[in-house]
Design a protein around this motif. Structure first.
Motif, short mmCIF file in Angstrom:
data_model
loop_
_atom_site.label_atom_id
_atom_site.label_comp_id
_atom_site.label_asym_id
_atom_site.label_seq_id
_atom_site.Cartn_x
_atom_site.Cartn_y
_atom_site.Cartn_z
N ASN A 1 0.98 -1.08 0.11
CA ASN A 1 0.04 -0.08 0.02
C ASN A 1 1.08 1.36 -0.07
O ASN A 1 1.31 1.58 0.99
N PRO A 2 1.06 1.90 -1.29
CA PRO A 2 1.87 3.12 -1.01
C PRO A 2 1.14 4.49 -0.33
O PRO A 2 2.12 5.16 -0.20
N ASP A 3 0.16 4.18 -0.27
CA ASP A 3 -0.46 5.35 0.85
C ASP A 3 -0.11 5.44 2.25
O ASP A 3 -0.32 6.23 2.87
N LEU A 4 0.71 4.23 2.79
CA LEU A 4 1.17 4.16 4.04
C LEU A 4 2.48 4.88 4.14
O LEU A 4 3.22 4.84 3.25
N GLU A 5 2.84 5.26 5.34
CA GLU A 5 3.97 5.79 5.70
C GLU A 5 5.04 5.03 5.71
O GLU A 5 5.06 3.80 5.92
N PRO A 6 6.33 5.38 5.29
CA PRO A 6 7.35 4.48 5.13
C PRO A 6 8.06 4.09 6.43
O PRO A 6 7.99 4.83 7.46
N ALA A 7 8.55 3.10 6.41
CA ALA A 7 9.39 2.79 7.80
C ALA A 7 11.08 2.95 7.20
O ALA A 7 11.23 2.63 6.43
N LEU A 8 11.80 3.12 8.37
CA LEU A 8 13.17 3.17 8.20
C LEU A 8 13.95 2.45 9.07
O LEU A 8 13.65 2.53 10.49
N PHE A 9 14.64 1.42 8.58
CA PHE A 9 15.57 0.55 9.67
C PHE A 9 17.06 0.82 9.09
O PHE A 9 17.11 0.72 7.85
N TYR A 10 17.96 0.89 10.10
CA TYR A 10 19.25 1.35 9.69
C TYR A 10 20.04 0.65 10.55
O TYR A 10 19.91 0.61 11.89
N ALA A 11 21.56 0.43 10.12
CA ALA A 11 22.54 -0.11 10.81
C ALA A 11 23.87 0.41 10.19
O ALA A 11 23.96 0.61 9.04
#
Length: 152
Positions: free
Chosen positions: A116-126
């Motif tokens: 669903n492109p309408d949802l907010e993105p999530a970011l995971f980083y390391a």
């Protein structure tokens, strides 16, 4: 892997001071939750032995970042990237991987397109690099920093 006791003790002292200062605050602090709302919790079975084995192998790559930008082991990063592809084949089938960085193209950016492109993105980083271990402190380590030893 264990670090020298003096570093662990220093961290404990800093953590104690930080937590103590929070506990001594005159007024209670209010923080809003950053947890995603309306998302059903799921359970995922994890093969713990395999996960431990992959982590052990991952830390054996000496991906060291030095203050001297000319002292950089490109092979360690290239080998680590190849390991990631081999160790996580399903991830590399589904996610888009970009290799970024100038003048050193060793940063990885993975994009996982949602349904669903309408949802907010999530970011995971390391990060994949580590700081060097001073040679004069090696005798303080119970395990070699890049041994991948699983202990205790």
């Amino acid at each position: 892997m264990k670090c020298p006791t003096r570093y662990a003790a220093g961290f404990s002292l800093v953590a104690s001071i930080a937590f103590g200062a929070t506990a001594l605050a005159e007024e209670p602090q209010e923080f809003s939750s950053k947890q995603m709302q309306g998302v059903e919790q799921i359970s995922i079975d994890v093969d713990l032995d395999s996960a431990v084995e992959r982590l052990s192998r991952a830390v054996q790559f000496p991906t060291i970042s030095n203050q001297d930008r000319d002292d950089f082991d490109t092979k360690a990063f290239e080998d680590y990237h190849a390991f990631l592809v081999e160790a996580y084949p399903e991830v590399h089938k589904v996610l888009n991987r970009e290799i970024l960085g100038d003048p050193r193209p060793y940063s990885l950016l993975y994009t996982w397109e949602g349904k669903n492109p309408d949802l907010e993105p999530a970011l995971f980083y390391a990060h994949q690099d580590v700081v060097p271990v001073p040679a004069d402190s090696r005798d303080q380590w119970e395990q070699d920093p890049f041994s991948g030893a699983v202990a205790d």
